[in-house]
Design a protein around this motif. Structure first.
Motif, PDB file in Angstrom:
ATOM      1  N   ILE A 185       0.812  -1.223   0.000  1.00  0.00           N
ATOM      2  CA  ILE A 185       0.000   0.000   0.000  1.00  0.00           C
ATOM      3  C   ILE A 185       0.845   1.273   0.000  1.00  0.00           C
ATOM      4  CG2 ILE A 185      -1.983  -1.089   1.098  1.00  0.00           C
ATOM      5  CD1 ILE A 185      -1.027  -0.016   3.774  1.00  0.00           C
ATOM      6  N   LYS A 186       2.161   1.137   0.025  1.00  0.00           N
ATOM      7  CA  LYS A 186       3.031   2.310   0.005  1.00  0.00           C
ATOM      8  C   LYS A 186       4.253   2.034  -0.861  1.00  0.00           C
ATOM      9  CE  LYS A 186       1.984   3.936   4.716  1.00  0.00           C
ATOM     10  NZ  LYS A 186       2.554   4.252   6.057  1.00  0.00           N
ATOM     11  N   LEU A 221       9.704  -5.535   3.583  1.00  0.00           N
ATOM     12  CA  LEU A 221       9.005  -4.276   3.803  1.00  0.00           C
ATOM     13  C   LEU A 221       8.504  -4.208   5.240  1.00  0.00           C
ATOM     14  CD1 LEU A 221       6.773  -4.076   0.583  1.00  0.00           C
ATOM     15  CD2 LEU A 221       8.830  -2.734   1.050  1.00  0.00           C
ATOM     16  N   PRO A 222       8.434  -3.005   5.823  1.00  0.00           N
ATOM     17  CA  PRO A 222       7.821  -2.867   7.150  1.00  0.00           C
ATOM     18  C   PRO A 222       6.330  -3.174   7.059  1.00  0.00           C
ATOM     19  CG  PRO A 222       8.304  -0.715   6.204  1.00  0.00           C
ATOM     20  CD  PRO A 222       8.949  -1.728   5.299  1.00  0.00           C
ATOM     21  N   ILE A 223       5.740  -3.629   8.168  1.00  0.00           N
ATOM     22  CA  ILE A 223       4.348  -4.062   8.101  1.00  0.00           C
ATOM     23  C   ILE A 223       3.402  -2.886   7.833  1.00  0.00           C
ATOM     24  CG2 ILE A 223       4.718  -6.064   9.579  1.00  0.00           C
ATOM     25  CD1 ILE A 223       3.296  -4.473  11.818  1.00  0.00           C
ATOM     26  N   ASP A 224       3.847  -1.642   8.097  1.00  0.00           N
ATOM     27  CA  ASP A 224       2.945  -0.527   7.810  1.00  0.00           C
ATOM     28  C   ASP A 224       2.851  -0.235   6.316  1.00  0.00           C
ATOM     29  OD1 ASP A 224       5.383   0.643   7.326  1.00  0.00           O
ATOM     30  OD2 ASP A 224       5.062   2.376   8.624  1.00  0.00           O
ATOM     31  N   ALA A 225       3.645  -0.937   5.489  1.00  0.00           N
ATOM     32  CA  ALA A 225       3.598  -0.746   4.037  1.00  0.00           C
ATOM     33  C   ALA A 225       2.787  -1.821   3.335  1.00  0.00           C
ATOM     34  CB  ALA A 225       5.006  -0.708   3.454  1.00  0.00           C
ATOM     35  N   VAL A 226       2.219  -2.752   4.105  1.00  0.00           N
ATOM     36  CA  VAL A 226       1.444  -3.842   3.504  1.00  0.00           C
ATOM     37  C   VAL A 226       0.154  -4.054   4.277  1.00  0.00           C
ATOM     38  CG1 VAL A 226       3.533  -4.998   2.669  1.00  0.00           C
ATOM     39  CG2 VAL A 226       2.555  -5.659   4.874  1.00  0.00           C
ATOM     40  N   ILE A 227      -0.782  -4.734   3.642  1.00  0.00           N
ATOM     41  CA  ILE A 227      -2.028  -5.108   4.310  1.00  0.00           C
ATOM     42  C   ILE A 227      -2.382  -6.528   3.893  1.00  0.00           C
ATOM     43  CG2 ILE A 227      -3.446  -4.104   2.456  1.00  0.00           C
ATOM     44  CD1 ILE A 227      -5.535  -3.403   4.589  1.00  0.00           C
ATOM     45  N   ALA A 228      -2.756  -7.364   4.869  1.00  0.00           N
ATOM     46  CA  ALA A 228      -3.140  -8.742   4.581  1.00  0.00           C
ATOM     47  C   ALA A 228      -4.500  -8.748   3.879  1.00  0.00           C
ATOM     48  CB  ALA A 228      -3.202  -9.553   5.872  1.00  0.00           C
ATOM     49  N   ILE A 229      -4.635  -9.574   2.869  1.00  0.00           N
ATOM     50  CA  ILE A 229      -5.864  -9.609   2.064  1.00  0.00           C
ATOM     51  C   ILE A 229      -6.375 -11.040   1.956  1.00  0.00           C
ATOM     52  CG2 ILE A 229      -5.237  -7.561   0.716  1.00  0.00           C
ATOM     53  CD1 ILE A 229      -4.306  -9.403  -1.518  1.00  0.00           C
ATOM     54  N   PRO A 230      -7.660 -11.214   1.624  1.00  0.00           N
ATOM     55  CA  PRO A 230      -8.203 -12.571   1.442  1.00  0.00           C
ATOM     56  C   PRO A 230      -7.543 -13.248   0.239  1.00  0.00           C
ATOM     57  CG  PRO A 230      -9.958 -10.942   1.650  1.00  0.00           C
ATOM     58  CD  PRO A 230      -8.689 -10.183   1.469  1.00  0.00           C
ATOM     59  N   ASN A 231      -7.537 -14.585   0.247  1.00  0.00           N
ATOM     60  CA  ASN A 231      -7.016 -15.317  -0.897  1.00  0.00           C
ATOM     61  C   ASN A 231      -7.829 -15.036  -2.149  1.00  0.00           C
ATOM     62  OD1 ASN A 231      -4.912 -16.597   0.475  1.00  0.00           O
ATOM     63  ND2 ASN A 231      -6.267 -18.221   1.221  1.00  0.00           N
TER      64      ASN A 231
END
Length: 240
Positions: A185-186, A221-231
């Protein structure tokens, strides 16, 4: 009457690139007011209608639509031209056939992607804080500023929840763990999705981070740059 903090205008040259505005026009443009999303990760509702979607031609038309209650964000009517629309927000427009979800696409931090009617009442939200409060209950804070008190203590910071909006009910939990899917996301890789290879705990000088595979590449990447999404990305409307 109490005034709301924050400037009402912003120099066009300082506006985020993903707004898609012209730079050599009037000197100032509407700024997002303090709200659920960071200033540089949101777009004012008037700019969204006029410059990003192009459903109106002038600021006057944008004001008329917004003040008339024609814009719903996450199922709630918003009547401010400065309201900041951000990551994973669901935008509904009166008399428009499609609703839109704001997600990163091809390096741009936010882009509107049409979603189906089944997805309108569902929102993906990332857990950004977790606190144990009086009575042993858990208070969760999400990336869009909302909070929720629950009894489940198995949700951790970095996990994602599929929420029913505007009722604010958790429908599903997506843990940030090995082999889960993520969306960047970043940064330069914004909009790309991949699989988590490992989750690295933070140190004194390094934040908590994930090692993930993006196609044939492996990056950290740091976790604030990603978001977990559904399969099944259709659940949140990837649109790619």
């Amino acid at each position: 009457m109490v005034s709301i903090s924050g400037s009402k205008k912003l120099k066009r040259q300082m506006a985020p690139i993903f707004w898609g505005i012209t730079r050599k026009d009037k000197r100032f443009i509407i700024a997002p007011r303090p709200g659920p999303h960071p200033h540089n990760m949101s777009i004012p509702s008037a700019v969204f209608l006029r410059d990003m979607l192009g459903v109106v031609y002038t600021l006057r038309e944008a004001k008329a639509a917004i003040y008339d209650g024609s814009v719903k964000i996450d199922g709630v009517v918003r009547k401010s031209i400065h309201y900041g629309i951000g990551l994973m927000d669901i935008v509904q427009l009166k008399n428009m056939p499609s609703a839109y979800k704001m997600i990163p696409v091809k390096g741009k931090l936010l882009q509107p992607v049409p979603v189906s009617d089944d997805e309108v009442g569902k929102k993906l939200a990332k857990v950004t804080s977790k606190t144990i409060i009086k009575g042993g209950r858990t208070s969760l804070g999400f990336h869009d500023g909302r909070t929720m008190i629950i009894d489940d203590k198995e949700i951790h910071v970095g996990d994602s929840c599929i929420l029913q909006v505007p009722k604010q009910k958790i429908l599903n939990i997506i843990p940030l763990q090995k082999d889960c899917r993520i969306l960047v996301i970043k940064g330069a890789n914004a909009g790309e999705s991949g699989t988590v290879q490992s989750v690295e705990e933070g140190t004194f000088i390094l934040p908590r981070r994930v090692v993930l595979s993006l196609g044939e590449r492996s990056i950290e990447l740091p976790i604030d740059a990603v978001i977990a999404i559904p399969n099944n990305m259709g659940e949140i409307g990837e649109g790619q």
